[in-house]
Design an enzyme around this catalytic site. Structure first.
Site, mmCIF file in Angstrom:
data_model
loop_
_atom_site.group_PDB
_atom_site.id
_atom_site.type_symbol
_atom_site.label_atom_id
_atom_site.label_comp_id
_atom_site.label_asym_id
_atom_site.label_seq_id
_atom_site.Cartn_x
_atom_site.Cartn_y
_atom_site.Cartn_z
ATOM 1 N N GLU A 109 0.860 -1.187 0.000
ATOM 2 C CA GLU A 109 0.000 0.000 0.000
ATOM 3 C C GLU A 109 0.898 1.240 0.000
ATOM 4 O O GLU A 109 1.792 1.370 0.839
ATOM 5 C CB GLU A 109 -0.916 -0.009 1.235
ATOM 6 C CG GLU A 109 -1.821 1.202 1.283
ATOM 7 C CD GLU A 109 -3.180 0.906 1.914
ATOM 8 O OE1 GLU A 109 -3.586 -0.267 1.965
ATOM 9 O OE2 GLU A 109 -3.816 1.871 2.355
ATOM 10 N N GLU A 234 -10.889 4.575 8.509
ATOM 11 C CA GLU A 234 -11.010 4.227 7.088
ATOM 12 C C GLU A 234 -11.549 2.808 6.911
ATOM 13 O O GLU A 234 -11.014 2.006 6.147
ATOM 14 C CB GLU A 234 -9.660 4.410 6.387
ATOM 15 C CG GLU A 234 -9.174 5.846 6.476
ATOM 16 C CD GLU A 234 -7.888 6.137 5.712
ATOM 17 O OE1 GLU A 234 -7.045 5.231 5.597
ATOM 18 O OE2 GLU A 234 -7.748 7.283 5.230
ATOM 19 N N ASP A 313 -2.814 14.268 6.751
ATOM 20 C CA ASP A 313 -2.303 12.981 6.276
ATOM 21 C C ASP A 313 -1.059 13.191 5.415
ATOM 22 O O ASP A 313 -1.126 13.004 4.203
ATOM 23 C CB ASP A 313 -3.411 12.285 5.469
ATOM 24 C CG ASP A 313 -3.034 10.868 5.083
ATOM 25 O OD1 ASP A 313 -2.057 10.341 5.639
ATOM 26 O OD2 ASP A 313 -3.716 10.301 4.219
ATOM 27 N N GLU A 341 3.842 9.149 -0.682
ATOM 28 C CA GLU A 341 2.474 9.118 -1.203
ATOM 29 C C GLU A 341 2.033 10.463 -1.780
ATOM 30 O O GLU A 341 1.533 10.533 -2.896
ATOM 31 C CB GLU A 341 1.527 8.689 -0.078
ATOM 32 C CG GLU A 341 0.063 8.757 -0.466
ATOM 33 C CD GLU A 341 -0.869 8.253 0.624
ATOM 34 O OE1 GLU A 341 -0.384 7.857 1.705
ATOM 35 O OE2 GLU A 341 -2.090 8.250 0.383
ATOM 36 N N TRP A 471 -14.182 12.960 2.139
ATOM 37 C CA TRP A 471 -12.913 12.805 2.854
ATOM 38 C C TRP A 471 -12.543 13.982 3.756
ATOM 39 O O TRP A 471 -11.516 13.926 4.458
ATOM 40 C CB TRP A 471 -11.778 12.548 1.854
ATOM 41 C CG TRP A 471 -11.959 11.241 1.147
ATOM 42 C CD1 TRP A 471 -12.530 11.051 -0.081
ATOM 43 C CD2 TRP A 471 -11.613 9.936 1.625
ATOM 44 N NE1 TRP A 471 -12.553 9.707 -0.386
ATOM 45 C CE2 TRP A 471 -11.993 9.003 0.641
ATOM 46 C CE3 TRP A 471 -11.010 9.471 2.800
ATOM 47 C CZ2 TRP A 471 -11.796 7.624 0.792
ATOM 48 C CZ3 TRP A 471 -10.815 8.105 2.939
ATOM 49 C CH2 TRP A 471 -11.206 7.194 1.949
HETATM 50 C C1 GCU Z 1 -3.611 7.388 4.041
HETATM 51 C C2 GCU Z 1 -3.309 6.456 2.909
HETATM 52 C C3 GCU Z 1 -3.865 5.086 3.154
HETATM 53 C C4 GCU Z 1 -3.420 4.582 4.528
HETATM 54 C C5 GCU Z 1 -3.755 5.588 5.583
HETATM 55 C C6 GCU Z 1 -3.216 5.236 6.961
HETATM 56 O O1 GCU Z 1 -4.972 7.679 4.077
HETATM 57 O O2 GCU Z 1 -3.826 6.980 1.713
HETATM 58 O O3 GCU Z 1 -3.407 4.246 2.133
HETATM 59 O O4 GCU Z 1 -4.018 3.368 4.805
HETATM 60 O O5 GCU Z 1 -3.215 6.822 5.266
HETATM 61 O O6 GCU Z 1 -2.273 5.884 7.388
HETATM 62 O O7 GCU Z 1 -3.725 4.347 7.612
#
Ligand code: GCU
Length: 607
Positions: A109, A234, A313, A341, A471
């Site tokens: 990820e 999330e 983030d 990211e 979001w």
């Molecule tokens: C961000 C990221 C996700 C990740 C999340 C996290 O939102 O885009 O891919 O899972 O951070 O830190 O848990």
């Protein structure tokens, strides 16, 4: 070491024999390989610290169990760079963690350096020699905890604490001699797949299930650092489902780990990702503080709250998370993201130490007791995709050891160790890296806004991409103004900070430019301290960011990097240039169309 991979450990010629399992033995082997004469004394009471003294024919190195290994690497690095080693050192934080977001299927990820180093096809799959190389790299910069799987735990990765324990033990044995302990991310709802009908942390069966499971785990991996948990975030399961708060949720797991000396790292990345954009009462950056601050003092002493460096983030520019100033009675870790990211995805050059310095300039280092970072590692030959992204991993280790590092010194040390460049080229590389963050910031989103990216993959400009989404990441640009008022008169976010910081950001006049649009909603004709209007500053930054990237490309072309780093860096620079142009033109056109204001310098803004 294969020529395909240039790391900062060029002085280590040979693979470490597998029968060396004590850090001191490895230290001896490394020193011998590197041609450094040193006598070694292990003094367990010194913990991870070390001392180096000059002797007649070399050095005397004293240190704790892994301290001697850390000290040995310092000696080797000093030799490599022709410097005298420091006399003594000890780490500021005892937990210096890396979080890998690797999935069992081999994907990573937010991974930008190839597939997982540990998994493929739903099972463990790694090259033991590569693992040892990685362990060496981590030990050489003092990193001591490696969480190997994604915080979003999906089957079968939950088996790491169950049927995969024998394989977990094998991997732990590879890292152990280097002073690196493994950690695993767990799925909060796991008991429900094993006959328990709830995951309620106050339910006795749930607590018992985790206790039993922890016992099984520690029988096989007695020095596992602990569990990492992403809960109620999330879409992940967590205690909120049962009406429990996160102290109740974390403590249950912490009690299961405590008898074994494990820690429970609990992430505070909790916010409403189903927000209605029409809802003006919710402001996402306020979420972590609201969820946790009132729980101060209620966590077990082996719980560590892991808090992202900023309240959103990992954007290119964010204020320091207000939660990091709160909760004096709770153990806290700051979380950084080496995986780029939002910062160029290891295509664009983005050196992080200047950003970390700004953060620690504002946040007293003692406000946190541990440090974590999401890794930028993968199966690519060079580990990090872009060869320069390795500088971030190296520097992160240095930062975790000593948050007072000087960015330029650390970047220079990495450059020296990785490439033996002539002095002028080394300077050029160091300056290129030092300026890379500011340049990236200029051509992407302006003045602390963030989020003008393509949803999902998060690369490239899309100013409306997150605007009407759930979001909670909005800029609200209209024809007159942009940004959100987060002061006392606005969403009240600023009130989560200690008073001195509130004063620093409260008015647009005081607020540093970099965060102006994070804290304030400003008209395009707002006049900045330097006399430029806000809209002109937005245009200027974007044009400058693009021009600086073009200049970086020229500098890069003049640096004689060894192959294949030269080709990889050149190919990525080609993509960075394209990206910078897209950002510059799209963001400028976006604001020009909205505001109707012309660029005072008459440069091309596309209609
Ligand atoms: C961000 C990221 C996700 C990740 C999340 C996290 O939102 O885009 O891919 O899972 O951070 O830190 O848990």
């Amino acid at each position: 070491m294969s020529v395909k991979c240039h790391t900062w450990l060029p002085f280590l010629g040979q693979e470490i024999p597998a029968d060396l399992t004590a850090p001191a033995d490895i230290a001896r082997f490394e020193l011998e390989q590197g041609g450094v004469k040193a006598s070694l004394t292990v003094e367990p009471a010194m913990g991870e610290g070390w001392q180096i003294a000059k002797t007649e024919d070399g050095y005397a190195l004293r240190g704790g169990e892994s301290g001697v290994l850390y000290g040995a690497y310092q000696l080797l690095m000093a030799k490599q760079t022709g410097a005298e080693p420091q006399a003594e050192s000890a780490p500021r934080y005892s937990l210096r963690m890396l979080n890998c977001w690797d999935n069992a299927d081999g994907s990573v990820e937010r991974g930008y350096a190839g597939r997982s180093l540990f998994f493929e096809g739903g099972k463990f799959d790694y090259d033991p020699a590569r693992m040892r190389q990685l362990a060496r790299m981590l030990a050489s910069v003092g990193l001591n905890v490696l969480c190997i799987n994604n915080v979003n735990v999906r089957f079968p990765a939950d088996q790491l604490v169950n049927t995969w324990l024998p394989e977990l033990a094998e991997l732990a044995a590879i890292f152990r001699p280097f002073g690196v302990r493994l950690m695993v991310s767990i799925d909060y709802s796991m008991p429900m797949r094993y006959g328990v009908d709830t995951a309620d942390p106050l339910d006795e069966d749930v607590a018992q299930w985790w206790k039993d499971q922890a016992e099984k785990v520690y029988k096989v991996v007695p020095d596992l650092a602990g569990f990492l948990v992403k809960a109620d975030s999330e879409g992940r399961p967590g205690p909120f489902t049962y009406g429990r708060n996160h102290a109740e949720g974390a403590n249950m797991l912490a009690r299961a780990l405590k008898p074994h000396g494990g820690v429970l790292v609990w992430r505070c990345f909790v916010y409403n990702c189903q927000q209605d954009w029409r809802d003006l009462t919710t402001d996402r950056p306020k979420a972590a503080y609201e969820h946790y601050a009132y729980l101060d003092g209620q966590f077990e002493d082996n719980v560590i709250l892991q808090i992202k460096n900023g309240p959103f983030d990992f954007q290119v520019r964010e204020p320091v998370s207000p939660l990091l100033y709160a909760m004096p009675g709770t153990v806290k870790a700051i979380e950084f993201q080496l995986a780029q990211e939002y910062t160029g995805q290891q295509i664009d050059i983005y050196a992080m130490p200047p950003m970390w310095k700004e953060i620690f300039d504002e946040l007293p280092a003692d406000n946190v007791q541990a440090i974590a970072a999401v890794t930028n590692l993968g199966r690519d030959d060079n580990f990090t995709g872009h060869p320069f992204a390795a500088a971030n991993l190296f520097a992160y280790g240095c930062l975790a050891w000593n948050p007072e590092i000087v960015p330029e010194e650390v970047i220079r040390l990495w450059a020296k160790l990785t490439y033996a460049l002539p002095a002028d080229q080394e300077d050029a590389l160091v300056q290129l890296l030092m300026g890379s963050r500011r340049t990236y910031e200029k051509y992407t989103s302006p003045l602390g806004l963030g989020w003008m990216i393509y949803p999902h993959h998060h690369y490239g400009p899309n100013p409306g991409g997150y605007e009407y989404t759930p979001w909670g990441t909005y800029h609200k640009a209209d024809r007159n103004a942009v940004g959100i008022d987060r002061t006392a008169g606005g969403t009240g976010y600023l009130l989560q900070y200690p008073e001195e910081l509130q004063a620093k950001y409260a008015t647009p006049e005081n607020c540093p430019d970099e965060l102006k649009l994070f804290y304030h909603r400003l008209r395009y004709d707002y006049v900045m301290a330097d006399g430029r209007t806000l809209i002109q500053r937005i245009y200027d930054d974007h044009f400058e960011g693009l021009a600086e990237t073009q200049a970086m490309a020229e500098v890069l072309a003049g640096i004689d990097l060894p192959s294949p780093d030269r080709e990889v860096a050149a190919e990525r620079m080609h993509r960075q240039l394209h990206n910078a142009r897209e950002w510059c033109d799209i963001i400028n056109t976006f604001f020009h169309r909205l505001s109707g204001v012309e660029d005072a310098q008459g440069r091309t803004i596309y209609l």
